[in-house]
Design an enzyme around this catalytic site. Structure first.
Site, PDB file in Angstrom:
ATOM      1  N   HIS A   1       0.815  -1.224   0.000  1.00  0.00           N
ATOM      2  CA  HIS A   1       0.000   0.000   0.000  1.00  0.00           C
ATOM      3  C   HIS A   1       0.841   1.263   0.000  1.00  0.00           C
ATOM      4  CE1 HIS A   1      -4.034  -1.804   0.693  1.00  0.00           C
ATOM      5  NE2 HIS A   1      -3.272  -2.832   1.002  1.00  0.00           N
TER       6      HIS A   1
ATOM      7  N   ASP B   1       3.501   9.460  -0.782  1.00  0.00           N
ATOM      8  CA  ASP B   1       2.317   8.694  -0.395  1.00  0.00           C
ATOM      9  C   ASP B   1       2.064   7.621  -1.449  1.00  0.00           C
ATOM     10  OD1 ASP B   1       0.048   8.128   1.140  1.00  0.00           O
ATOM     11  OD2 ASP B   1      -0.555  10.221   1.244  1.00  0.00           O
TER      12      ASP B   1
HETATM   13  C1  GDG Z   1      -2.146   3.914   3.340  1.00  0.00           C
HETATM   14  C2  GDG Z   1      -1.114   4.579   2.400  1.00  0.00           C
HETATM   15  C3  GDG Z   1      -2.814   4.464   0.552  1.00  0.00           C
HETATM   16  C4  GDG Z   1      -8.742  10.109   7.667  1.00  0.00           C
HETATM   17  N1  GDG Z   1      -9.134  10.872   8.704  1.00  0.00           N
HETATM   18  C5  GDG Z   1     -10.363  10.458   9.026  1.00  0.00           C
HETATM   19  C6  GDG Z   1     -10.721   9.415   8.177  1.00  0.00           C
HETATM   20  N2  GDG Z   1      -9.700   9.221   7.357  1.00  0.00           N
HETATM   21  C7  GDG Z   1      -9.709   8.232   6.261  1.00  0.00           C
HETATM   22  C8  GDG Z   1      -9.658   8.912   4.934  1.00  0.00           C
HETATM   23  C9  GDG Z   1      -9.102   7.811   4.055  1.00  0.00           C
HETATM   24  C10 GDG Z   1      -8.195   7.039   5.011  1.00  0.00           C
HETATM   25  O1  GDG Z   1      -8.571   7.380   6.342  1.00  0.00           O
HETATM   26  C11 GDG Z   1      -6.736   7.440   4.855  1.00  0.00           C
HETATM   27  O2  GDG Z   1      -6.261   6.857   3.680  1.00  0.00           O
HETATM   28  P1  GDG Z   1      -4.996   7.470   2.900  1.00  0.00           P
HETATM   29  O3  GDG Z   1      -4.904   6.759   1.606  1.00  0.00           O
HETATM   30  O4  GDG Z   1      -5.222   8.930   2.718  1.00  0.00           O
HETATM   31  O5  GDG Z   1      -3.712   7.294   3.824  1.00  0.00           O
HETATM   32  P2  GDG Z   1      -3.039   6.155   4.794  1.00  0.00           P
HETATM   33  O6  GDG Z   1      -3.820   5.984   6.027  1.00  0.00           O
HETATM   34  O7  GDG Z   1      -1.633   6.597   4.990  1.00  0.00           O
HETATM   35  O8  GDG Z   1      -3.093   4.796   3.932  1.00  0.00           O
HETATM   36  C12 GDG Z   1      -1.834   5.377   1.316  1.00  0.00           C
HETATM   37  C13 GDG Z   1      -3.711   3.692   1.526  1.00  0.00           C
HETATM   38  O9  GDG Z   1      -2.938   3.009   2.516  1.00  0.00           O
HETATM   39  C14 GDG Z   1      -4.560   2.660   0.797  1.00  0.00           C
HETATM   40  O10 GDG Z   1      -3.774   1.795   0.025  1.00  0.00           O
HETATM   41  O11 GDG Z   1      -3.612   5.277  -0.289  1.00  0.00           O
HETATM   42  O12 GDG Z   1      -0.895   5.920   0.405  1.00  0.00           O
HETATM   43  O13 GDG Z   1      -0.222   5.427   3.114  1.00  0.00           O
HETATM   44  O14 GDG Z   1     -10.107   6.952   3.604  1.00  0.00           O
HETATM   45  O15 GDG Z   1     -10.929   9.371   4.576  1.00  0.00           O
HETATM   46  N3  GDG Z   1     -11.902   8.784   8.236  1.00  0.00           N
HETATM   47  C15 GDG Z   1     -12.773   9.196   9.194  1.00  0.00           C
HETATM   48  N4  GDG Z   1     -12.478  10.206  10.062  1.00  0.00           N
HETATM   49  C16 GDG Z   1     -11.306  10.869  10.015  1.00  0.00           C
HETATM   50  O16 GDG Z   1     -11.063  11.786  10.809  1.00  0.00           O
HETATM   51  N5  GDG Z   1     -13.956   8.587   9.293  1.00  0.00           N
END
Ligand code: GDG
Length: 464
Positions: free
Chosen positions: A157, A364
């Site tokens: 990921h 990222d």
């Molecule tokens: C890893 C990789 C890759 C965030 N704050 C809240 C909340 N979130 C949700 C977001 C999003 C998820 O969490 C975060 O996903 P990301 O992709 O932005 O980042 P990572 O956590 O670092 O994820 C990344 C991912 O894996 C998938 O393969 O894209 O590059 O680092 O869905 O919306 N959700 C809620 N409240 C919050 O305050 N409910």
């Protein structure tokens, strides 16, 4: 068709409807359809003195959720140690933050062995196994050692680092040898895959065929790019029906000002202090925007037992304090900082309400928030996404304003362009992005990966 067995470090609670992130949404859907097992750490920690860790299992809609606790030592060495103080920073090109301890490497392998030992008796001959992320790189090799001959796929990921950086790891050769136990290895972007293949060719002298087949350590693995996505239709729906009270409170507090929004797990890879500095620079260069907008940063805490994560919390609070102290007035502060998680449906509503979405990680794998921002927009009045070139999502979301998160002046300029962008241009940029996301949603990501994995034996048989 056999069952699907998914393994990831953490797994959602059975029956939990909206766990954040694309991974759990996609896997739950596939698992419920096909029937299967989801194995991972429960999140609970036991004292080191505990004699044996016993898995717990509960069944929900065709899926057995199997969880295991870790001991304190496991958590320290495997999770807070090697996975999150060595692999995470290094794979995000932060070699200065990388800590290697032999003890942690041993703990990392020990927990992978434990997962393999728990899984082995549960596997039936026609099951397909899908392992997720950097915590579990050696799991496939451990399963092979225990005699598992099923198809096993692995998806990373996070980004795969540049070859010179990867070889900083004391156990780099062992880790890539471990990866060869997988039949399919998937990356988020072509550049991650290229970094991996370059390392295999140049550093390990392994053969990489033009057909994406890697011959290494006596096995053939298929290598591919599978950009993760979101449940676009569901998120579009969420955004249209947000929680009324929160939206009313937001609207009242904006008092007609424009909203710029950022949502990130509190992590040093997300570039939050740099982004806040860029907002300060923007206000300095373009004073006409003072008191005209509010930049809301939502950053739920994560990995709080790791010292670097306490540092980033302090850095963000200090950056916000600096900008608010310099530019704030009695009736306005530019930055609002929320340091906890908010409900998913409220988040979708906030993303829709934001005229500008600022997603500027330093590095990222993909960044799902960028995709969620696009999916949340009103088609007739969409906002503008300001997106880091170092997020995997920048390869797909071409209608965003692409910025370099290290270039504070460049970001300040992009904020001005975003705030001033006329409706016609916003729509022209938005349309191809939403069409792309409607086509390449998370269910497609999941089925593309599993299809490639199911084709594996045919292709490798032909190759050998
Ligand atoms: C890893 C990789 C890759 C965030 N704050 C809240 C909340 N979130 C949700 C977001 C999003 C998820 O969490 C975060 O996903 P990301 O992709 O932005 O980042 P990572 O956590 O670092 O994820 C990344 C991912 O894996 C998938 O393969 O894209 O590059 O680092 O869905 O919306 N959700 C809620 N409240 C919050 O305050 N409910």
């Amino acid at each position: 068709m056999g069952r699907l067995i998914a393994v990831s470090n953490r797994i959602p609670k059975p029956g939990e409807r909206y766990s954040p992130g694309g991974l759990s949404v996609a896997l739950r859907h596939a698992l419920e359809k096909q029937g299967g097992i989801w194995l991972g750490w429960s999140g609970d920690v036991q004292p080191n003195s505990v004699a044996e860790l016993k898995p717990r299992s509960s069944r929900w809609k065709n899926v057995d959720y199997v969880t295991v606790d870790l001991t304190q030592r496991d958590e320290d060495e495997y999770y807070n140690g090697f996975a999150n103080r060595a692999l995470w920073p290094l794979f995000h090109h932060r070699s200065g933050l990388t800590e290697f301890a032999r003890r942690d490497i041993a703990g990392y392998y020990r927990v992978n062995e434990t997962f393999a030992r728990i899984l082995q008796p549960l596997v039936r001959p026609d099951d397909v196994i899908w392992v997720h992320d950097y915590h579990l790189i050696p799991l496939g090799a451990e399963l092979r050692r225990l005699g598992i001959r099923n198809r096993i796929g692995f998806f990373l990921h996070i980004p795969w680092p540049a070859p010179e950086l990867f070889s900083i790891l004391p156990n780099h050769a062992r880790l890539v040898a471990n990866l060869s136990s997988y039949d399919l290895i998937g990356f988020q972007t072509k550049s991650s895959m290229d970094n991996f293949l370059y390392y295999q060719r140049e550093e390990m002298n392994n053969h990489v065929g033009a057909d994406g087949l890697l011959e290494a350590f006596g096995r053939i693995s298929k290598i591919g790019v599978f950009p993760i996505s979101i449940d676009t239709a569901e998120f579009e729906e969420f955004a249209k029906t947000p929680h009324g009270t929160m939206m009313r409170r937001l609207e009242r507090s904006l008092e007609g000002r424009t909203l710029a929004l950022s949502v990130d797990r509190l992590d040093y890879s997300k570039g939050i202090p740099q982004r806040i500095d860029a907002i300060g620079r923007f206000l300095e260069l373009y004073p006409q925007f003072r008191n005209r907008f509010i930049a809301l940063q939502i950053a739920p805490r994560s990995r709080e037992k790791i010292p670097e994560y306490c540092d980033i919390n302090r850095d963000v609070a200090e950056a916000a304090g600096r900008v608010n102290g310099t530019f704030g007035d009695i009736d306005w502060v530019p930055i609002r900082y929320i340091n906890r998680s908010i409900a998913r449906q409220s988040l979708a509503g906030l993303l829709r309400a934001a005229r500008v979405g600022i997603v500027t990680p330093l590095r990222d794998g993909m960044n799902l928030v960028a995709k969620e921002y696009v999916a949340a927009q009103d088609e007739n009045n969409p906002g503008v996404l300001v997106l880091s070139r170092f997020a995997g999502a920048a390869r797909e979301l071409r209608g965003a304003l692409i910025v370099n998160p290290y270039d504070i002046d460049g970001m300040a300029q992009a904020f001005k362009t975003a705030f001033e962008m006329p409706l016609e241009e916003r729509i022209a940029r938005f349309r191809p992005m939403i069409e792309h996301l409607r086509k390449f949603h998370v269910h497609r990501w999941c089925s593309d990966f599993l299809e490639a994995l199911s084709e594996y034996q045919i292709e490798t048989a032909l190759a050998s």
